[in-house]
Design a protein around this motif. Structure first.
Motif, PDB file in Angstrom:
ATOM      1  N   ARG A 152       2.991   4.423   3.858  1.00  0.00           N
ATOM      2  CA  ARG A 152       2.242   5.672   4.010  1.00  0.00           C
ATOM      3  C   ARG A 152       2.721   6.343   5.282  1.00  0.00           C
ATOM      4  N   ARG A 153       2.572   7.672   5.330  1.00  0.00           N
ATOM      5  CA  ARG A 153       2.955   8.420   6.526  1.00  0.00           C
ATOM      6  C   ARG A 153       2.099   7.987   7.707  1.00  0.00           C
ATOM      7  N   PRO A 154       2.632   8.148   8.936  1.00  0.00           N
ATOM      8  CA  PRO A 154       1.937   7.674  10.141  1.00  0.00           C
ATOM      9  C   PRO A 154       0.490   8.147  10.269  1.00  0.00           C
ATOM     10  N   GLU A 155       0.184   9.355   9.837  1.00  0.00           N
ATOM     11  CA  GLU A 155      -1.182   9.855   9.987  1.00  0.00           C
ATOM     12  C   GLU A 155      -2.178   9.116   9.094  1.00  0.00           C
ATOM     13  N   PHE A 156      -1.701   8.404   8.074  1.00  0.00           N
ATOM     14  CA  PHE A 156      -2.576   7.644   7.197  1.00  0.00           C
ATOM     15  C   PHE A 156      -2.683   6.169   7.587  1.00  0.00           C
ATOM     16  N   ILE A 157      -1.860   5.731   8.506  1.00  0.00           N
ATOM     17  CA  ILE A 157      -1.847   4.314   8.888  1.00  0.00           C
ATOM     18  C   ILE A 157      -3.184   3.853   9.482  1.00  0.00           C
ATOM     19  N   PRO A 158      -3.880   4.646  10.312  1.00  0.00           N
ATOM     20  CA  PRO A 158      -5.181   4.167  10.804  1.00  0.00           C
ATOM     21  C   PRO A 158      -6.154   3.812   9.680  1.00  0.00           C
ATOM     22  N   ASP A 159      -6.187   4.589   8.598  1.00  0.00           N
ATOM     23  CA  ASP A 159      -7.064   4.271   7.469  1.00  0.00           C
ATOM     24  C   ASP A 159      -6.637   2.976   6.787  1.00  0.00           C
ATOM     25  N   VAL A 160      -5.343   2.757   6.676  1.00  0.00           N
ATOM     26  CA  VAL A 160      -4.850   1.525   6.058  1.00  0.00           C
ATOM     27  C   VAL A 160      -5.194   0.329   6.945  1.00  0.00           C
TER      28      VAL A 160
ATOM     29  N   LEU B 157       7.864   4.355  10.634  1.00  0.00           N
ATOM     30  CA  LEU B 157       6.470   4.684  10.364  1.00  0.00           C
ATOM     31  C   LEU B 157       5.634   4.003  11.441  1.00  0.00           C
ATOM     32  N   ILE B 158       5.374   4.745  12.498  1.00  0.00           N
ATOM     33  CA  ILE B 158       4.730   4.159  13.670  1.00  0.00           C
ATOM     34  C   ILE B 158       3.471   4.933  14.007  1.00  0.00           C
ATOM     35  N   ASN B 159       2.406   4.199  14.277  1.00  0.00           N
ATOM     36  CA  ASN B 159       1.183   4.779  14.787  1.00  0.00           C
ATOM     37  C   ASN B 159       0.661   3.780  15.810  1.00  0.00           C
TER      38      ASN B 159
ATOM     39  N   VAL C  50       0.847  -1.187   0.000  1.00  0.00           N
ATOM     40  CA  VAL C  50       0.000   0.000   0.000  1.00  0.00           C
ATOM     41  C   VAL C  50       0.886   1.242   0.000  1.00  0.00           C
ATOM     42  N   GLY C  51       0.640   2.106  -0.986  1.00  0.00           N
ATOM     43  CA  GLY C  51       1.469   3.298  -1.133  1.00  0.00           C
ATOM     44  C   GLY C  51       2.564   3.091  -2.158  1.00  0.00           C
ATOM     45  N   ILE C  52       2.371   2.122  -3.049  1.00  0.00           N
ATOM     46  CA  ILE C  52       3.362   1.859  -4.096  1.00  0.00           C
ATOM     47  C   ILE C  52       3.585   3.115  -4.928  1.00  0.00           C
ATOM     48  N   SER C  53       4.810   3.297  -5.377  1.00  0.00           N
ATOM     49  CA  SER C  53       5.150   4.420  -6.235  1.00  0.00           C
ATOM     50  C   SER C  53       5.798   3.903  -7.510  1.00  0.00           C
ATOM     51  N   SER C  54       5.524   4.571  -8.615  1.00  0.00           N
ATOM     52  CA  SER C  54       6.172   4.207  -9.876  1.00  0.00           C
ATOM     53  C   SER C  54       7.576   4.803  -9.977  1.00  0.00           C
ATOM     54  N   ASP C  55       7.970   5.574  -8.978  1.00  0.00           N
ATOM     55  CA  ASP C  55       9.300   6.176  -8.932  1.00  0.00           C
ATOM     56  C   ASP C  55      10.303   5.128  -8.437  1.00  0.00           C
ATOM     57  N   PRO C  56      11.240   4.700  -9.284  1.00  0.00           N
ATOM     58  CA  PRO C  56      12.173   3.646  -8.877  1.00  0.00           C
ATOM     59  C   PRO C  56      13.120   4.035  -7.747  1.00  0.00           C
ATOM     60  N   THR C  57      13.141   5.308  -7.363  1.00  0.00           N
ATOM     61  CA  THR C  57      13.984   5.719  -6.236  1.00  0.00           C
ATOM     62  C   THR C  57      13.263   5.601  -4.902  1.00  0.00           C
ATOM     63  N   ARG C  58      11.970   5.289  -4.918  1.00  0.00           N
ATOM     64  CA  ARG C  58      11.193   5.189  -3.679  1.00  0.00           C
ATOM     65  C   ARG C  58      11.325   3.780  -3.075  1.00  0.00           C
TER      66      ARG C  58
END
Length: 120
Positions: A78-86, A104-106, A21-29
């Motif tokens: 995903r950033r910690p503030e989005f983890i509850p939704d995930v 990345l902790i929540n 979840v939170g995949i990026s097409s940017d190969p540097t991520r």
């Protein structure tokens, strides 16, 4: 720490299906590298991000709940503030575990996932 490492190994040993979840097409991520590794290692990998359409030659789902196969591990980039939704989406999807990346902790989301029976 040892217990977390042991759980990590057990989860990866037993998993067949992993959603990134939170995949990026940017190969540097980091999400790109991890997804590429998991695919090469033979896992059945589903990619999730509403702003992407295809990454690593695989379709990208807008929502975790759109994946129609049981998900053993939800790997969260995903950033910690989005983890509850995930976590809520992982619970709804019937996933077996939620795995967040280093730093990345929540804690509230982790407690919710554990209460719902997911490994964290």
């Amino acid at each position: 720490m040892h217990d977390d490492l042991e759980l990590s190994h057990e989860l990866l040993r037993n998993a067949r299906t992993i959603a990134v979840v939170g995949i990026s097409s940017d190969p540097t991520r980091p999400s790109y590298d991890v997804a590429r590794y998991l695919i090469a290692a033979g896992y059945n990998v589903y990619l999730v991000n509403p702003t992407e359409h295809e990454v690593l030659g695989k379709p990208v789902y807008a929502r975790l709940q759109d994946v129609r196969e049981h998900i053993d591990i939800v790997d969260v980039f995903r950033r910690p503030e989005f983890i509850p939704d995930v976590v809520a989406a992982a619970i709804e999807a019937g996933a077996g575990a939620v795995w967040t990346q280093l730093e990345l902790i929540n804690e509230e989301a982790a407690a919710t996932a554990k209460a719902a029976g997911l490994a964290v």
